[in-house]
Each structure stands twice: as structure tokens, then as C-alpha cells.
Design a protein around this motif. Structure first.
Motif, PDB file in Angstrom:
ATOM      1  N   LEU A 141      11.108  15.429  12.055  1.00 19.78           N
ATOM      2  CA  LEU A 141      11.198  15.716  10.612  1.00 19.78           C
ATOM      3  C   LEU A 141      10.050  16.603  10.163  1.00 19.78           C
ATOM      4  CD1 LEU A 141      11.872  12.071   9.328  1.00 19.78           C
ATOM      5  CD2 LEU A 141      13.578  13.815   9.882  1.00 19.78           C
ATOM      6  N   THR A 142      10.270  17.242   9.023  1.00 17.12           N
ATOM      7  CA  THR A 142       9.153  17.956   8.402  1.00 17.12           C
ATOM      8  C   THR A 142       8.234  16.909   7.808  1.00 17.12           C
ATOM      9  OG1 THR A 142      10.239  18.032   6.256  1.00 17.12           O
ATOM     10  CG2 THR A 142      10.674  19.876   7.768  1.00 17.12           C
ATOM     11  N   PRO A 143       6.979  17.243   7.603  1.00 17.27           N
ATOM     12  CA  PRO A 143       6.070  16.239   7.020  1.00 17.27           C
ATOM     13  C   PRO A 143       6.607  15.648   5.727  1.00 17.27           C
ATOM     14  CG  PRO A 143       4.825  18.120   7.789  1.00 17.27           C
ATOM     15  CD  PRO A 143       6.273  18.475   7.971  1.00 17.27           C
ATOM     16  N   GLN A 144       7.223  16.498   4.878  1.00 18.49           N
ATOM     17  CA  GLN A 144       7.740  15.990   3.598  1.00 18.49           C
ATOM     18  C   GLN A 144       8.891  15.016   3.839  1.00 18.49           C
ATOM     19  OE1 GLN A 144       7.196  19.192   4.285  1.00 18.49           O
ATOM     20  NE2 GLN A 144       5.366  19.458   2.997  1.00 18.49           N
ATOM     21  N   ASP A 145       9.776  15.398   4.739  1.00 20.90           N
ATOM     22  CA  ASP A 145      10.909  14.498   5.025  1.00 20.90           C
ATOM     23  C   ASP A 145      10.416  13.203   5.651  1.00 20.90           C
ATOM     24  OD1 ASP A 145      12.676  16.226   3.994  1.00 20.90           O
ATOM     25  OD2 ASP A 145      13.358  17.053   5.919  1.00 20.90           O
ATOM     26  N   ALA A 146       9.408  13.323   6.521  1.00 17.94           N
ATOM     27  CA  ALA A 146       8.849  12.125   7.164  1.00 17.94           C
ATOM     28  C   ALA A 146       8.302  11.185   6.097  1.00 17.94           C
ATOM     29  CB  ALA A 146       7.746  12.511   8.139  1.00 17.94           C
ATOM     30  N   GLU A 147       7.632  11.764   5.109  1.00 23.48           N
ATOM     31  CA  GLU A 147       7.062  10.941   4.033  1.00 23.48           C
ATOM     32  C   GLU A 147       8.168  10.243   3.250  1.00 23.48           C
ATOM     33  OE1 GLU A 147       4.285  11.245   0.087  1.00 23.48           O
ATOM     34  OE2 GLU A 147       4.511  13.019   1.348  1.00 23.48           O
ATOM     35  N   ARG A 148       9.204  11.047   2.922  1.00 22.78           N
ATOM     36  CA  ARG A 148      10.328  10.478   2.172  1.00 22.78           C
ATOM     37  C   ARG A 148      11.006   9.359   2.972  1.00 22.78           C
ATOM     38  NH1 ARG A 148      11.228  15.467  -0.288  1.00 22.78           N
ATOM     39  NH2 ARG A 148      12.399  16.288   1.478  1.00 22.78           N
ATOM     40  N   ASP A 194      11.362   5.542   1.994  1.00 26.87           N
ATOM     41  CA  ASP A 194      12.675   4.895   1.894  1.00 26.87           C
ATOM     42  C   ASP A 194      12.749   3.653   2.788  1.00 26.87           C
ATOM     43  OD1 ASP A 194      15.109   4.995   0.566  1.00 26.87           O
ATOM     44  OD2 ASP A 194      16.134   5.720   2.365  1.00 26.87           O
ATOM     45  N   THR A 195      12.118   3.771   3.964  1.00 26.49           N
ATOM     46  CA  THR A 195      12.077   2.599   4.852  1.00 26.49           C
ATOM     47  C   THR A 195      11.346   1.448   4.158  1.00 26.49           C
ATOM     48  OG1 THR A 195      11.947   4.102   6.730  1.00 26.49           O
ATOM     49  CG2 THR A 195      11.448   1.803   7.165  1.00 26.49           C
ATOM     50  N   ARG A 196      10.251   1.796   3.516  1.00 31.69           N
ATOM     51  CA  ARG A 196       9.481   0.762   2.801  1.00 31.69           C
ATOM     52  C   ARG A 196      10.345   0.116   1.710  1.00 31.69           C
ATOM     53  NH1 ARG A 196       6.283  -2.751   3.634  1.00 31.69           N
ATOM     54  NH2 ARG A 196       4.680  -1.441   4.529  1.00 31.69           N
ATOM     55  N   ARG A 197      11.112   0.952   1.009  1.00 30.47           N
ATOM     56  CA  ARG A 197      11.973   0.409  -0.046  1.00 30.47           C
ATOM     57  C   ARG A 197      12.985  -0.581   0.542  1.00 30.47           C
ATOM     58  NH1 ARG A 197      16.866   1.375  -1.530  1.00 30.47           N
ATOM     59  NH2 ARG A 197      17.118   3.160  -0.119  1.00 30.47           N
ATOM     60  N   LEU A 198      13.557  -0.192   1.664  1.00 33.91           N
ATOM     61  CA  LEU A 198      14.544  -1.090   2.290  1.00 33.91           C
ATOM     62  C   LEU A 198      13.885  -2.383   2.762  1.00 33.91           C
ATOM     63  CD1 LEU A 198      16.604   1.512   4.333  1.00 33.91           C
ATOM     64  CD2 LEU A 198      17.363   0.230   2.339  1.00 33.91           C
ATOM     65  N   ASP A 257      14.438   4.660  13.881  1.00 33.69           N
ATOM     66  CA  ASP A 257      14.351   6.123  13.972  1.00 33.69           C
ATOM     67  C   ASP A 257      14.960   6.726  12.714  1.00 33.69           C
ATOM     68  OD1 ASP A 257      17.257   7.091  14.522  1.00 33.69           O
ATOM     69  OD2 ASP A 257      16.969   5.383  15.886  1.00 33.69           O
ATOM     70  N   PRO A 258      14.650   7.965  12.407  1.00 30.68           N
ATOM     71  CA  PRO A 258      15.091   8.544  11.123  1.00 30.68           C
ATOM     72  C   PRO A 258      16.604   8.523  10.921  1.00 30.68           C
ATOM     73  CG  PRO A 258      13.431   9.931  12.145  1.00 30.68           C
ATOM     74  CD  PRO A 258      13.771   8.904  13.156  1.00 30.68           C
ATOM     75  N   GLU A 290       0.864  -1.178   0.000  1.00 33.50           N
ATOM     76  CA  GLU A 290       0.000   0.000   0.000  1.00 33.50           C
ATOM     77  C   GLU A 290       0.901   1.230   0.000  1.00 33.50           C
ATOM     78  OE1 GLU A 290      -2.776   1.975   3.219  1.00 33.50           O
ATOM     79  OE2 GLU A 290      -3.233  -0.131   2.859  1.00 33.50           O
ATOM     80  N   ARG A 291       0.639   2.115  -0.879  1.00 31.22           N
ATOM     81  CA  ARG A 291       1.516   3.276  -1.009  1.00 31.22           C
ATOM     82  C   ARG A 291       1.443   4.192   0.218  1.00 31.22           C
ATOM     83  NH1 ARG A 291       5.229   1.953  -3.036  1.00 31.22           N
ATOM     84  NH2 ARG A 291       4.900   0.552  -4.751  1.00 31.22           N
ATOM     85  N   THR A 292       2.511   4.880   0.445  1.00 24.27           N
ATOM     86  CA  THR A 292       2.590   5.816   1.562  1.00 24.27           C
ATOM     87  C   THR A 292       1.625   6.979   1.370  1.00 24.27           C
ATOM     88  OG1 THR A 292       4.893   5.305   1.527  1.00 24.27           O
ATOM     89  CG2 THR A 292       4.233   7.173   2.877  1.00 24.27           C
ATOM     90  N   ARG A 293       0.958   7.304   2.440  1.00 17.47           N
ATOM     91  CA  ARG A 293       0.037   8.432   2.341  1.00 17.47           C
ATOM     92  C   ARG A 293       0.750   9.725   2.752  1.00 17.47           C
ATOM     93  NH1 ARG A 293      -4.115   7.802   6.062  1.00 17.47           N
ATOM     94  NH2 ARG A 293      -3.549   5.776   6.814  1.00 17.47           N
ATOM     95  N   THR A 294       0.183  10.823   2.361  1.00 11.83           N
ATOM     96  CA  THR A 294       0.782  12.114   2.727  1.00 11.83           C
ATOM     97  C   THR A 294       0.769  12.263   4.244  1.00 11.83           C
ATOM     98  OG1 THR A 294      -0.260  12.958   0.774  1.00 11.83           O
ATOM     99  CG2 THR A 294       0.682  14.585   2.270  1.00 11.83           C
ATOM    100  N   VAL A 295       1.869  12.775   4.739  1.00 10.37           N
ATOM    101  CA  VAL A 295       1.991  12.844   6.197  1.00 10.37           C
ATOM    102  C   VAL A 295       1.480  14.172   6.714  1.00 10.37           C
ATOM    103  CG1 VAL A 295       3.602  12.739   8.103  1.00 10.37           C
ATOM    104  CG2 VAL A 295       4.015  11.412   6.031  1.00 10.37           C
TER     105      VAL A 295
END
Ligand SMILES: Nc1nc2c(ncn2[C@@H]2O[C@H](COP(=O)(O)OP(=O)(O)OP(=O)(O)O)[C@@H](O)[C@H]2O)c(=O)[nH]1
Ligand SMILES: [Mg+2]
Length: 591
Positions: free
Chosen positions: A246-253, A257-261, A212-213, A27-32
Motif C-alpha cells: 500500500l501507499t503510506p496514506q492507504d496503509a494509514e487508512r 479502519d482495522t482499529r475501528r473494526l 492483510d490489507p 492511541e491514535r494511529t501515527r503517520t505511516v
């Protein structure tokens, strides 16, 4: 090392096997949104509830597999199976009303902070000095009947906290049955921490990996832990904490990226939740996930399914194609027995026994006088036995009741070795190690005890050498009668001559035809005795030939029986163990 940590290798093998259980669609990541929980989510098609009976049957299959392989495979190759069988047995025995959930991760990820948020209490120390948590803590919702489970988990009493009290009313009811563990860090400088993590991640029903980030891409985390969890996707949750940093955008990214890993770790579909222990973001969702897990009471079973699948895969290379247990057929046994028979000179033994039989027959049917003379001559059987290389029993004139095998020559020995190896190779064709080796070993060790036993078998096989056929006795009776006749005739004639000599009245001399009766008696005895002996002799020669054939057959049958007992039976029992291992593996796979 724990079951889980030890399964990383096996986890890859399972994947290659294609036995993944969860749906790989992501399931794709939703906007944070900063104040909303972030969830990039989990298995979008539920593998369905796990049937406890099926899990039990699979665990039982694994136990049988362990038994069939024990002693045939180095113990370290069976360590995973053993650990899983033990763990499953214990876990099934302990409370199924409780679900053990462990928070694991690197130091400073926020495990203790999340543990406190979820429990709503400041139970575990959160600090700046790393690592903060030195030993696992447990928070238990509804602690009644969890004592044994906590003992099994090895959580000391001082680190156990009962969450649900009378003051909570029904507010904590959703988590009733949850045993939440706050683990030390896996990347600690303290080795004991890592060992504790390995031990408890091997026991927990559901694992929450707290990232953690800063360290979510840590190679140790992915290679040592996450990559081995392919079979545990249903009972693995990944939390990316500290999203408030993180900023919402960074959190989303970062989540993407976590999902990709995770995908690279072959953990497609594993639930990924973004949280912040400071702002409370994602905590309700995590709580809901725990409530659902506890309510379904499936985690312990799903975990077991993962364990059993991984353990079965770790030894699947030891089991190959189906093979009939009676693969050792009659032709093989006969071939082996023939070689064995040749090697111990079954024909020579039979010939010597037949010669003894012939001599006894000859003697028994002879005219008694001729027999007395012949017994003065040296024993011809001894000469024959010496020529054939067949040893005679000590002190025996001839092998009347006992016979012995000659020592096989080196060439004969190697022929037997070849026959045994051939048999082992043939039946173990296509089987993976350790089976061909095990089959050859049992065949050889059985064969090693054969020479001594063959001697005994050949000695004890009743060839019938001592048997005295009825017709021998009758012939012998007739010979005695003829001897008596001869003697009567001779004594009569002698007595008559003597009486004549001393001028006493003559003995009567009845005649039969032209001949006087005593002369007739004397001649009958003298002529008929040797004649009957000659006729009987031919018959004895003929029956001795038949005797030789039967004796060799009896010897070879006895040798075949011995080969069956000492070589074929152990080979069959190995084949039986193989069939059992194969069957057990199928059961452990749940097929
Ligand atoms: N900003 C922020 N800080 C957090 C969050 N969670 C934890 N922290 C802080 O991070 C530090 C480490 O938190 P802990 O909960 O002790 O981390 P841990 O994973 O238990 O660490 P160990 O016990 O050493 O393994 C503490 O200073 C926390 O206050 C979060 O979500 N956001
Ligand atoms: Mg901690």
C-alpha cells in the motif's frame, strides 16, 4: 472446538458483566512512513502484573465451581469450565520459563513469512499455492525443558525447530523462552486446518492475529475469533501485514479502519502493529514485543486470567443470591412431619396403642377371677383397630408390642406432596435453575421412600405399650392376696361345715368383732377385690389418656426424625452445594 473458539458467546456475556481488564483508551494511529514500523497501539494503562498465587486461587475456585455444578447442569454447559480447569492445570504444571506465542490468521496473510522473519531462518514454507502451511510448526528459543510443553501442544518432533544455538551467541538471548507457532489458516478448505487452529489458539499464551490489507475485514475472522477475545486483550496482538503493498496514506487508512473494526469487536486497546515481511517494516517492533512478553513471563498467567474470567461468566447465570443453608427451619420440618403424621394416622395408631394399654392395665389390676372370665370374651382392641383402620400384626390379639400404620388416603397423600413441594419452593425462592428443580427432585425422591420407612418407623417406635407399671404389679399382688384370703375363708368355712356334717370335732372359729374370722376373710376378699379393681380401673383410664398423648408425641417425633433424614437432609445438602457453587464462583472471579 477450542476453549477460545468456544468462548465467543461467553465473551459477550463477560462484557455485559463489565469485567473488562484492559484500558479502553486508544492511541491514535501515527503517520505511516514506508520504512518505519507502524504501531497503533496497545493497552495504554498496564493492568499490572498478575500474581501467580491469585491465578491459582481463581483456578481452584473454578475447579470447585465445576464440582458443585457437575451432575446438576447438563455437561455441555460445563464444557468451558472443564476445558479451562484442565488447560490451566496442565499449563501450570508445564514450563513457566516458556511463553507460547501463536501466529494465526487467514491463508496468505503472511504468517509463515513473519515466522521466518522473526526466527531469522527459512523454517516454514512460504508459497503461492494456498493454503501453504498444513500443520503447525514450532520454533523454540532455548529448547531445554520445553519438550513436555511441545508434547502438550501436540507439535510433532519433525515440526519442532530449536532456534538458539551456540552460533547465535547472545543475539537471540532476548527471545530465550519463546515458543513461536506458525499455524495453518483458519479459513481453509481443509477442515483439519481449522480444527488445528481452534485447538492451538486454545492453548497458546499469546495470540498474534496476522491480517492483510485484502482480508482484514473478513467476517469469519471477526465474528468467529476476534469477537470472543474481550477477556484476552492483554494477550492478543493484531498485525496488519503486507503494508508494503500500500501507499503510506492507504496503509494509514487501512490501519485506522482495522482499529475501528477491532473497537467494534470490543477489542479496544489491543496492540495493533503494521508490518511487512518483505521490507522488514515493523518486524523489530514485533520482536521487541515478543522479547518483552517473554521477559515478563506474564502471558501464560494473563491468558489464564482471561480463561477463568470467561469460564466463570459462562456459568454465572446458574448462581444467584446468597441463601442460608439452614433455610429449612424447625417450623417447616414440624409442618411436614405433622402432615406426614396425619397421613399415616398417628393419632389413630396412638389411640389403638392406648386402648391396648388400657386393656392390659385393666386386666392386670382386676380381681383374678374376673380376669379369667373377661379373657374368654372377644378382643375389643381388634374391633377398635378395625374401626380406626389401623392394621394389627398378623395373628396378634391386640397390638401389645407392635403397631402398624394405616394406608394414607389419596387426599392425605396429596397433602404431603403439597407440603414437600411447598418446602422445596420456599427454600429455593429466588434461586436460578437448576437449583429449584434439583431441590424439588431430592425432596421428592426422599419422600418417595417414605411410606415404606414410615411403616417401619411406626412399627418399631417404642410406645411403651408393653410396659407394666409397678403399681399394676402391686395391685395385682394385692388382688392375688385378696383371692387367697377369699379362698382361705371359703375353704375354712367349707371345712368347718363338712366336719360338722360328719360329726367330727369342730374347727376353732375365732371372731373379729362380731364376725367369725373365715367369714371376715371371705367377705374381705369378695368385696375388696372388685372395689380395688374399680379404683385401679379409673386410674388406668386416666393413665391411658396420658399414654395416648405420649404415644402420639413419640410417633410424631419419630416421623419428624424420618422426614428430617429423608427429605430435609437432602434439601440441605443441595443448599450446601448451592452455597459452595456461589462461594466458588466468587473465588473464580477473584473477588
Ligand atoms: N508483498 C508482500 N508479500 C508478502 C508479505 N508477507 C507474505 N507475503 C507473501 O504472501 C504469500 C503468502 O505468504 P505466507 O507466509 O505463506 O502466508 P501464510 O499466512 O503462511 O499462508 P498459509 O500458510 O496458506 O496459511 C507469499 O507469496 C508471501 O511471499 C508481505 O509482507 N508483503
Ligand atoms: Mg503458512
Amino acid at each position: 472446538m477450542s476453549v477460545l473458539a468456544g468462548q465467543q458467546q461467553a465473551g459477550r456475556a463477560v462484557d455485559a458483566d463489565g469485567t473488562a481488564q484492559t484500558n479502553p483508551t486508544i492511541e491514535r494511529t501515527r503517520t505511516v512512513q514506508s520504512d518505519r514500523p507502524v504501531r497503533t497501539a496497545g493497552p495504554d494503562s498496564d493492568p499490572g502484573p498478575v500474581d501467580p498465587d491469585q491465578v491459582l486461587a481463581r483456578v481452584e475456585g473454578l475447579r470447585r465451581l465445576f464440582k458443585a455444578l457437575s451432575g446438576r447442569v447438563p455437561a455441555d454447559q460445563l464444557a468451558t469450565i472443564r476445558a479451562v480447569v484442565d488447560r490451566a492445570g496442565e499449563r501450570l504444571r508445564l514450563s513457566r520459563d516458556h511463553t507460547v506465542v501463536a501466529l494465526a490468521g487467514a491463508t496468505g496473510g503472511g504468517k509463515s513469512s513473519l515466522f521466518n522473519s522473526l526466527s531469522g531462518l527459512e523454517l516454514s514454507r512460504v508459497g503461492f499455492r494456498r493454503p501453504t502451511t498444513n500443520a503447525a510448526h514450532a520454533c523454540v528459543w532455548n529448547p531445554s525443558s520445553a519438550a513436555e510443553l511441545l508434547d502438550w501442544l501436540g507439535i510433532p518432533k519433525r515440526h519442532q525447530i530449536a532456534r538458539e544455538t551456540i552460533l547465535d551467541g547472545e543475539s537471540e538471548a532476548a527471545l530465550r523462552g519463546l515458543v513461536l507457532l506458525d499455524l495453518p489458516d483458519f479459513d481453509s478448505v481443509e477442515i483439519s486446518h481449522r480444527l488445528e487452529v481452534d485447538r492451538l489458539t486454545g492453548l497458546a499464551d499469546l495470540l498474534i492475529w496476522v491480517l492483510d490489507p485484502q482480508k482484514y475485514a473478513d467476517a469469519v475472522l471477526h465474528q468467529r475469533y476476534l469477537r470472543g477475545l474481550t477477556q484476552y486483550r492483554a494477550v492478543t496482538v493484531v498485525v496488519l501485514n503486507q503494508l508494503d503493498r500500500l501507499t503510506p496514506q492507504d496503509a494509514e487508512r487501512c490501519l485506522a479502519d482495522t482499529r475501528r473494526l477491532l473497537d467494534e469487536d470490543d477489542l479496544r486497546g489491543v496492540r495493533l502493529i503494521g508490518t511487512s515481511a518483505v521490507t522488514g517494516q515493523g518486524i523489530p517492533e514485533l520482536r521487541q514485543l515478543l522479547a518483552d512478553t517473554v521477559a515478563a513471563r506474564q502471558a501464560s498467567l494473563q491468558r489464564m486470567v482471561g480463561d477463568v474470567t470467561t469460564a466463570a461468566a459462562s456459568v454465572s447465570h446458574l448462581v444467584g443470591p446468597e441463601i442460608a443453608e439452614d433455610a429449612v427451619d424447625r417450623a417447616m420440618v414440624n409442618g411436614l412431619a405433622t402432615r406426614r403424621g396425619d397421613s399415616v394416622g398417628a393419632s389413630a395408631v396412638a389411640s389403638v396403642a392406648a386402648a391396648a394399654y388400657r386393656r392390659r392395665g385393666r386386666q392386670a389390676t382386676r380381681w383374678p377371677v374376673a380376669r379369667w372370665f373377661s379373657e374368654l370374651r372377644p378382643d375389643p382392641i381388634r374391633r377398635l383397630a378395625a374401626t380406626a383402620g389401623v392394621p394389627l400384626p398378623a395373628g396378634g390379639r391386640a397390638p401389645r408390642h407392635r403397631h402398624a400404620a394405616p394406608d394414607p388416603s389419596p387426599a392425605q397423600r396429596s397433602q404431603v406432596d403439597l407440603a414437600i413441594r411447598g418446602l422445596a419452593d420456599l427454600v429455593s425462592q429466588g434461586l436460578p435453575e437448576p437449583w429449584p428443580g434439583a431441590i424439588t427432585a431430592v425432596a421428592r425422591s426422599g419422600a418417595a421412600s417414605l411410606p415404606d420407612e414410615l411403616d417401619r418407623v411406626i412399627r418399631d417406635t417404642n410406645l411403651g405399650t408393653h410396659r407394666t407399671p409397678l403399681w399394676w404389679r402391686i395391685t395385682q399382688g394385692v388382688q392375688w392376696l385378696l383371692l387367697a384370703t377369699t379362698l382361705v375363708g371359703a375353704v375354712w368355712l367349707l371345712a368347718r361345715a363338712l366336719l360338722m356334717f360328719i360329726a367330727l370335732p369342730e374347727l376353732p372359729l375365732p371372731t373379729v368383732g362380731a364376725l367369725p374370722l373365715p367369714t371376715m376373710l371371705l367377705l374381705t376378699g369378695l368385696l375388696a377385690g372388685p372395689l380395688i379393681a374399680a379404683l385401679a380401673g379409673s386410674l388406668v383410664v386416666y393413665s391411658a389418656r396420658r399414654f395416648a398423648v405420649q404415644a402420639e408425641r413419640a410417633l410424631r417425633a419419630a416421623i419428624a426424625a424420618l422426614a428430617r433424614e429423608r427429605v430435609v437432609a437432602p434439601v440441605r445438602s443441595e443448599l450446601h452445594a448451592y452455597a459452595e457453587a456461589r462461594d466458588a464462583l466468587t473465588a473464580a472471579r477473584g473477588q
